[in-house]
Design a protein around this motif. Sequence first.
Motif, PDB file in Angstrom:
ATOM      1  N   THR A  35     -50.123 -10.504  -8.302  1.00 38.94           N
ATOM      2  CA  THR A  35     -51.202 -10.486  -7.308  1.00 38.94           C
ATOM      3  C   THR A  35     -52.420 -11.241  -7.864  1.00 38.94           C
ATOM      4  N   ASP A  36     -53.426 -11.426  -7.027  1.00 33.43           N
ATOM      5  CA  ASP A  36     -54.679 -12.033  -7.476  1.00 33.43           C
ATOM      6  C   ASP A  36     -55.744 -10.961  -7.689  1.00 33.43           C
ATOM      7  N   TYR A  37     -55.317  -9.841  -8.247  1.00 34.24           N
ATOM      8  CA  TYR A  37     -56.211  -8.700  -8.464  1.00 34.24           C
ATOM      9  C   TYR A  37     -57.361  -9.109  -9.375  1.00 34.24           C
ATOM     10  N   ASP A  38     -58.573  -9.078  -8.865  1.00 35.91           N
ATOM     11  CA  ASP A  38     -59.753  -9.459  -9.628  1.00 35.91           C
ATOM     12  C   ASP A  38     -60.900  -8.528  -9.279  1.00 35.91           C
ATOM     13  N   LEU A  39     -62.123  -8.943  -9.583  1.00 30.76           N
ATOM     14  CA  LEU A  39     -63.291  -8.100  -9.351  1.00 30.76           C
ATOM     15  C   LEU A  39     -63.476  -7.803  -7.866  1.00 30.76           C
ATOM     16  N   TYR A  40     -63.160  -8.765  -7.010  1.00 30.88           N
ATOM     17  CA  TYR A  40     -63.318  -8.554  -5.571  1.00 30.88           C
ATOM     18  C   TYR A  40     -62.317  -7.526  -5.062  1.00 30.88           C
ATOM     19  N   ALA A  41     -61.096  -7.583  -5.538  1.00 31.33           N
ATOM     20  CA  ALA A  41     -60.101  -6.588  -5.141  1.00 31.33           C
ATOM     21  C   ALA A  41     -60.425  -5.224  -5.728  1.00 31.33           C
ATOM     22  N   LEU A  42     -61.080  -5.215  -6.895  1.00 36.60           N
ATOM     23  CA  LEU A  42     -61.477  -3.947  -7.492  1.00 36.60           C
ATOM     24  C   LEU A  42     -62.540  -3.262  -6.633  1.00 36.60           C
ATOM     25  N   ALA A  43     -63.382  -4.067  -6.013  1.00 30.13           N
ATOM     26  CA  ALA A  43     -64.410  -3.506  -5.134  1.00 30.13           C
ATOM     27  C   ALA A  43     -63.846  -3.111  -3.779  1.00 30.13           C
ATOM     28  N   ASN A  44     -62.874  -3.890  -3.308  1.00 29.44           N
ATOM     29  CA  ASN A  44     -62.278  -3.620  -2.004  1.00 29.44           C
ATOM     30  C   ASN A  44     -60.808  -4.004  -2.064  1.00 29.44           C
ATOM     31  N   ILE A  45     -59.936  -3.009  -1.921  1.00 28.40           N
ATOM     32  CA  ILE A  45     -58.501  -3.239  -2.078  1.00 28.40           C
ATOM     33  C   ILE A  45     -57.962  -4.197  -1.017  1.00 28.40           C
ATOM     34  N   HIS A  46     -58.680  -4.372   0.084  1.00 28.10           N
ATOM     35  CA  HIS A  46     -58.223  -5.295   1.133  1.00 28.10           C
ATOM     36  C   HIS A  46     -58.319  -6.759   0.692  1.00 28.10           C
ATOM     37  N   ASN A  47     -59.045  -7.014  -0.392  1.00 24.89           N
ATOM     38  CA  ASN A  47     -59.116  -8.377  -0.915  1.00 24.89           C
ATOM     39  C   ASN A  47     -57.922  -8.736  -1.796  1.00 24.89           C
ATOM     40  N   LEU A  48     -57.043  -7.768  -2.003  1.00 21.98           N
ATOM     41  CA  LEU A  48     -55.868  -7.995  -2.849  1.00 21.98           C
ATOM     42  C   LEU A  48     -54.811  -8.777  -2.080  1.00 21.98           C
ATOM     43  N   ARG A  49     -54.247  -9.804  -2.732  1.00 21.64           N
ATOM     44  CA  ARG A  49     -53.199 -10.608  -2.123  1.00 21.64           C
ATOM     45  C   ARG A  49     -52.014 -10.734  -3.076  1.00 21.64           C
ATOM     46  N   PHE A  50     -50.835 -10.780  -2.496  1.00 18.38           N
ATOM     47  CA  PHE A  50     -49.614 -11.001  -3.258  1.00 18.38           C
ATOM     48  C   PHE A  50     -49.418 -12.509  -3.418  1.00 18.38           C
ATOM     49  N   VAL A  51     -49.368 -12.960  -4.683  1.00 16.20           N
ATOM     50  CA  VAL A  51     -49.269 -14.409  -4.938  1.00 16.20           C
ATOM     51  C   VAL A  51     -47.980 -14.776  -5.661  1.00 16.20           C
ATOM     52  N   ALA A  52     -47.070 -13.812  -5.815  1.00 12.27           N
ATOM     53  CA  ALA A  52     -45.778 -14.047  -6.477  1.00 12.27           C
ATOM     54  C   ALA A  52     -45.995 -14.562  -7.904  1.00 12.27           C
ATOM     55  N   LEU A  53     -45.433 -15.721  -8.234  1.00  7.75           N
ATOM     56  CA  LEU A  53     -45.493 -16.256  -9.592  1.00  7.75           C
ATOM     57  C   LEU A  53     -46.637 -17.253  -9.783  1.00  7.75           C
ATOM     58  N   ALA A  54     -47.595 -17.238  -8.887  1.00  6.71           N
ATOM     59  CA  ALA A  54     -48.691 -18.216  -8.963  1.00  6.71           C
ATOM     60  C   ALA A  54     -49.500 -18.055 -10.249  1.00  6.71           C
ATOM     61  N   ASN A  55     -49.718 -16.810 -10.705  1.00  8.76           N
ATOM     62  CA  ASN A  55     -50.472 -16.606 -11.936  1.00  8.76           C
ATOM     63  C   ASN A  55     -49.745 -17.214 -13.141  1.00  8.76           C
ATOM     64  N   TYR A  56     -48.421 -17.040 -13.176  1.00 11.25           N
ATOM     65  CA  TYR A  56     -47.641 -17.601 -14.275  1.00 11.25           C
ATOM     66  C   TYR A  56     -47.661 -19.129 -14.220  1.00 11.25           C
ATOM     67  N   TRP A  57     -47.530 -19.682 -13.038  1.00  5.50           N
ATOM     68  CA  TRP A  57     -47.542 -21.124 -12.874  1.00  5.50           C
ATOM     69  C   TRP A  57     -48.900 -21.713 -13.289  1.00  5.50           C
ATOM     70  N   ALA A  58     -49.979 -21.009 -12.926  1.00 11.11           N
ATOM     71  CA  ALA A  58     -51.311 -21.479 -13.291  1.00 11.11           C
ATOM     72  C   ALA A  58     -51.512 -21.436 -14.810  1.00 11.11           C
ATOM     73  N   LEU A  59     -50.973 -20.404 -15.447  1.00 12.29           N
ATOM     74  CA  LEU A  59     -51.113 -20.304 -16.897  1.00 12.29           C
ATOM     75  C   LEU A  59     -50.379 -21.438 -17.604  1.00 12.29           C
ATOM     76  N   LEU A  60     -49.196 -21.786 -17.120  1.00 17.16           N
ATOM     77  CA  LEU A  60     -48.422 -22.855 -17.745  1.00 17.16           C
ATOM     78  C   LEU A  60     -49.108 -24.212 -17.601  1.00 17.16           C
ATOM     79  N   HIS A  61     -50.033 -24.327 -16.647  1.00 12.29           N
ATOM     80  CA  HIS A  61     -50.784 -25.569 -16.466  1.00 12.29           C
ATOM     81  C   HIS A  61     -52.227 -25.445 -16.964  1.00 12.29           C
ATOM     82  N   ARG A  62     -52.490 -24.406 -17.735  1.00 14.47           N
ATOM     83  CA  ARG A  62     -53.836 -24.150 -18.241  1.00 14.47           C
ATOM     84  C   ARG A  62     -53.922 -24.564 -19.702  1.00 14.47           C
ATOM     85  N   PRO A  63     -54.701 -25.573 -20.038  1.00 13.05           N
ATOM     86  CA  PRO A  63     -54.761 -26.053 -21.428  1.00 13.05           C
ATOM     87  C   PRO A  63     -55.181 -24.976 -22.425  1.00 13.05           C
TER      88      PRO A  63
END
Length: 292
Positions: A35-63
């Motif tokens: 998920t994209d659980y961050d500070l906004y989702a911590l304040a309001n759970i409705h801001n939480l989104r399911f992003v599948a493997l997007a976090n892993y993909w972003a990390l692999l492209h993060r220097p």
Amino acid sequence: MNTQRAAWLFLAPAAIVLGVFFLLPVIGALVLSLTDYDLYALANIHNLRFVALANYWALLHRPLFWTALGHTVYFVAVGVPLSMLISLCAALLLHSPLARCKAFFRTALFAPVVTTVVAVAVVWRYLFSTKYGLVNVALGWIGIHPIDWLGDPHWAMPAIILFAAWKNFGYNMIILLAGLQAIPVELYEAARIDGASAWRQFRHITLPMLAPTLLMVGILTVSGYFQLFAEPYVITEGGPLQSTVSVLYLMYNDGFQWWNLGSASAIAFLLFLIMFVVTAGMLRVEYREAKA
């Protein structure tokens, strides 16, 4: 009550504790990493989104992730052999029949393991001080100019490796000492009768008999060193120029500085995967050597 039911009854309290405080958090972190659980989702759970493997993909492209992984691998590749070598030497000295006051030295050498990391890290910061540190004073006695241990990107990680090796070698020393004491004395007596030198006894008796213990110590040390965090956090704060940022330090920053818990959870599981692959590789190599 049969034996199997009695065994489960005795195991139930520990199993419940492990399930509540270990298994459930691991499952929760795995879900967060998708998920994209961050500070906004911590304040309001409705801001939480399911992003599948997007976090892993972003990390692999993060220097910065690859930089942190490189620092961690460097720390493991240099620190693990150094720590195990010091531990083995200390265990051999304590196991020697010529050693005196063994109980005292066992306690003294094991003391850094149970000492608070933060406390000793502060002391080591003063030891590595450029102007007043005892390390540079000692180097000055042999004609070496002062080294900016904690301010030079080329020397910061070696300084942390030295600190970690000193801090942790006592734990492995105790395990290796137990392994040495389990080797039958008769083997050494027979080798001496056959005229084997001390080096040949070490090479053909001590090392083969100690191989399973060395493997276990290696796996424990590798697993612990991959989780490098406290040392750079206290001594260098990831600097200079991010030269001591480890994977776990990056996870801490993402999770507790920027409150991007989804990305932090993904880093944790990528680190677990790397540790699993390395550990499996070590076991496979040992299995092949034992089979050969």
